[in-house]
Design a protein around this motif. Structure first.
Motif: not given
Length: 194
Positions: A39-41, A46-50, A95-96, A103-105
């Motif tokens: 999802i991120y490394t 990071l500029t997004d929230v999930f 995050c994996i 499912v992520i938004h």
């Protein structure tokens, strides 16, 4: 044999009621992940929230020798990445997805922040962030001060494998299995709940 239950679960869910989550992430991209998809490394800015709406994700840090320390597991209706997005530097965490069909938004942090304001959720959001920080401090103290049995008793969750639990609490999988297989583990935890 009685079904194993979950004892002393640290609350790893962090989000708003479902209808508020839907409003916060309205018209945001939906991503379906397979197990181990990132999802991120660590080095990502990071500029997004999930929003994890289905499945399960793991947030962790890994050192140069390849040793992994899990920071948190997040279950459905959790928000992840918000602290890293607000921080503004490369996040230092990865995050994996831990399950197929996770499912992520995905929502830009600025859009998310404005929606939190517009929906009157700021106090709840700050409380949630404080709770995550508090949980991380307690986890650090537990790992530093408790023996393996104490850590297992604190963090046992029947949704985690023995390996996942070991990575969360800093014990080997063998040690975790030994504690969980001890005859008095479930008896002692049941007594505490009564």
């Amino acid at each position: 044999m009685a079904e194993k239950q979950s004892f002393n679960i640290t609350n790893m869910r962090n989000g708003f009621p479902k209808e508020k989550m839907e409003q916060l992430f309205e018209d945001c991209p939906v991503i379906v992940l397979r197990k181990n998809d990132p999802i991120y490394t660590t080095d990502q800015l990071l500029t997004d929230v999930f929003w994890v709406s289905e499945g399960m994700v793991e947030v962790f840090i890994m050192n140069e020798q390849g040793h992994k320390q899990v920071v948190a597991f997040h279950f459905p209706d959790s928000i992840v990445g918000e602290i890293e997005s607000l921080y503004g530097d490369p996040c230092g965490l990865s995050c994996i997805a831990l399950k197929n069909h996770t499912v992520i938004h995905k929502c830009n942090i600025e859009v998310f922040y404005q929606r939190v304001l517009d929906l009157g959720l700021m106090r709840q959001w700050v409380t949630m962030l404080a709770g995550k920080t508090h949980t991380n401090v307690l986890q650090l103290a537990t790992v530093a001060l408790d023996d393996c049995e104490g850590r297992v008793r604190t963090y046992y969750n029947n949704e985690l494998t023995h390996q996942q639990l070991s990575e969360l609490i800093g014990c080997s999988r063998v040690q975790v299995t030994r504690v969980l297989n001890s005859p008095d583990f479930y008896q002692n935890n049941t007594d505490k709940e009564d």
